[in-house]
Design an enzyme around this catalytic site. Structure first.
Site, PDB file in Angstrom:
ATOM      1  N   TYR A 121       0.818  -1.208   0.000  1.00 24.03           N
ATOM      2  CA  TYR A 121       0.000   0.000   0.000  1.00 24.03           C
ATOM      3  C   TYR A 121       0.859   1.267   0.000  1.00 24.03           C
ATOM      4  O   TYR A 121       0.349   2.359  -0.228  1.00 24.03           O
ATOM      5  CB  TYR A 121      -0.913   0.035   1.227  1.00 24.03           C
ATOM      6  CG  TYR A 121      -1.884  -1.101   1.356  1.00 24.03           C
ATOM      7  CD1 TYR A 121      -2.065  -2.044   0.336  1.00 24.03           C
ATOM      8  CD2 TYR A 121      -2.638  -1.249   2.519  1.00 24.03           C
ATOM      9  CE1 TYR A 121      -2.961  -3.093   0.485  1.00 24.03           C
ATOM     10  CE2 TYR A 121      -3.538  -2.288   2.665  1.00 24.03           C
ATOM     11  CZ  TYR A 121      -3.687  -3.218   1.654  1.00 24.03           C
ATOM     12  OH  TYR A 121      -4.574  -4.249   1.808  1.00 24.03           O
ATOM     13  N   LYS A 140       1.469  -6.624   5.851  1.00 20.75           N
ATOM     14  CA  LYS A 140       1.542  -7.783   4.960  1.00 20.75           C
ATOM     15  C   LYS A 140       2.845  -7.812   4.179  1.00 20.75           C
ATOM     16  O   LYS A 140       3.440  -6.771   3.883  1.00 20.75           O
ATOM     17  CB  LYS A 140       0.366  -7.770   3.969  1.00 20.75           C
ATOM     18  CG  LYS A 140      -0.991  -7.592   4.630  1.00 20.75           C
ATOM     19  CD  LYS A 140      -2.104  -7.503   3.617  1.00 20.75           C
ATOM     20  CE  LYS A 140      -3.400  -7.069   4.253  1.00 20.75           C
ATOM     21  NZ  LYS A 140      -3.437  -5.621   4.547  1.00 20.75           N
ATOM     22  N   HIS A 177       0.684 -11.724   1.553  1.00 19.26           N
ATOM     23  CA  HIS A 177      -0.325 -10.944   0.841  1.00 19.26           C
ATOM     24  C   HIS A 177      -0.919 -11.660  -0.374  1.00 19.26           C
ATOM     25  O   HIS A 177      -2.094 -11.459  -0.699  1.00 19.26           O
ATOM     26  CB  HIS A 177       0.306  -9.624   0.399  1.00 19.26           C
ATOM     27  CG  HIS A 177      -0.667  -8.510   0.221  1.00 19.26           C
ATOM     28  ND1 HIS A 177      -0.313  -7.191   0.365  1.00 19.26           N
ATOM     29  CD2 HIS A 177      -1.985  -8.491  -0.082  1.00 19.26           C
ATOM     30  CE1 HIS A 177      -1.364  -6.417   0.153  1.00 19.26           C
ATOM     31  NE2 HIS A 177      -2.388  -7.176  -0.125  1.00 19.26           N
ATOM     32  N   SER A 211     -12.521  -4.979   1.164  1.00 16.88           N
ATOM     33  CA  SER A 211     -13.526  -4.451   0.220  1.00 16.88           C
ATOM     34  C   SER A 211     -14.931  -4.935   0.588  1.00 16.88           C
ATOM     35  O   SER A 211     -15.668  -5.435  -0.262  1.00 16.88           O
ATOM     36  CB  SER A 211     -13.184  -4.839  -1.220  1.00 16.88           C
ATOM     37  OG  SER A 211     -11.993  -4.222  -1.637  1.00 16.88           O
ATOM     38  N   GLY A 218     -17.631  -3.840  -1.655  1.00 23.30           N
ATOM     39  CA  GLY A 218     -17.549  -4.209  -3.066  1.00 23.30           C
ATOM     40  C   GLY A 218     -16.844  -3.178  -3.911  1.00 23.30           C
ATOM     41  O   GLY A 218     -17.232  -2.935  -5.057  1.00 23.30           O
TER      42      GLY A 218
END
Length: 300
Positions: free
Chosen positions: A57, A82, A116, A202, A205
């Site tokens: 990220y 991660k 990850h 998410s 979505g």
């Protein structure tokens, strides 16, 4: 189903006995710098005590600074990061990658460390050995007390089966793309059978479910927002949602999910959404390099 959680600080218990807050704050796609920093500060002010980030990220440093500046005691927080693909060519690389993440975060330990992605395109001819070597290093990190729990992300059943051949510590978490539009029924059942907590990244979505008419009707019925309905769905399924926002009002609103319940009709309507919106990528066929795999759109 009725859930017992009443607040952001209520917990699930992982298979090693570690407690993890039932909702986490996601930082995927939160830009490094002021955006990620401010979002995490707002999240902590709103009551989140579970923060999820990742090397890929590119915002671990900003997340760590926000944690430090928040004044929230470290022992009251649950922090996840991660291990990304290019970092893990060997056992030693995994150890170095973890050290680098701790340095960027400014922490002495993390609460959860995840692999990850299970099958990097760069190493697809030896993903089994790659995962085994990385996991062996993560077991050392775990035994050394520098990660209170270890797990995986985006792993399918075949990847978990392969890892089980060499692991001496079973994973505690599988963080997957999971929401009413992509319900991952087979994988969730596998996780449950193997005492793995399914974390739902998410859970909204990727925003593609926010304008679905069925969800709007359910939200209106309960006097709630569509994101609140989606987060509540994850909780009632026994998943751990990781909603993300960089807007203060939405960050606050996403915490207000403990004062209502979905009824049987709501759940039946939500069940019919499976296959709508963004869908998970197959780790064994994706072709993306050194980036978080983008999500495909279903045609339904």
């Amino acid at each position: 189903m009725q859930i017992s959680a009443k607040s952001l600080t209520d917990t699930y218990t992982l298979n090693n006995g570690v407690k993890i807050p039932v909702v986490g704050f996601g930082t995927w796609q939160s830009a490094d710098g002021d955006e990620a920093y401010q979002a995490v500060r707002w999240a902590l002010e709103a009551g989140y005590r579970h923060i999820d980030t990742a090397c890929e990220y590119l915002n671990e440093e900003s997340v760590g600074k926000a944690i430090k500046d928040s004044g929230v005691p470290r022992e009251d927080l649950f922090v996840t990061t991660k291990l990304w693909n290019y970092q893990r060519k060997s056992y030693d690389d995994t150890l170095h990658a973890f050290d680098d993440s701790l340095t960027r975060l400014g922490l002495d330990y993390v609460d959860l460390y995840l692999i990850h992605w299970p099958n990097p395109i760069e190493y697809t001819d030896r993903w089994q050995q790659l995962n085994a070597d990385s996991w062996r290093a993560m077991e050392k990190i775990y035994h050394d007390g520098r990660a209170r729990a270890i797990g995986v992300s985006n792993f399918r059943e075949n990847h978990l089966d392969e890892l089980a051949k060499t692991q001496t510590v079973a994973p505690m978490v599988n963080q997957i793309f999971l929401n009413p539009g992509d319900q991952e029924k087979s994988l969730v059942a596998y996780d449950q059978e193997h005492n793995l907590l399914s974390e739902a990244y998410s859970p909204l979505g990727t925003g593609q479910l926010l304008h679905v008419p069925e969800l709007a009707r359910i939200a209106e019925k309960h006097g709630k927002s569509v994101p609140q309905i989606l987060i509540r769905w994850s909780l009632e399924k026994g998943y751990l949602p990781l909603p993300k926002s960089v807007h203060k009002p939405y960050i606050q609103s996403n915490t207000e999910v403990f004062d209502f319940e979905l009824d049987d009709d709501d759940l039946a309507q939500l069940a019919k959404l499976d296959g709508k919106g963004a869908q998970h990528q197959d780790p064994d066929t994706n072709t993306y390099r050194h980036v978080i795999p983008f999500l495909s759109k279903a045609s339904k």
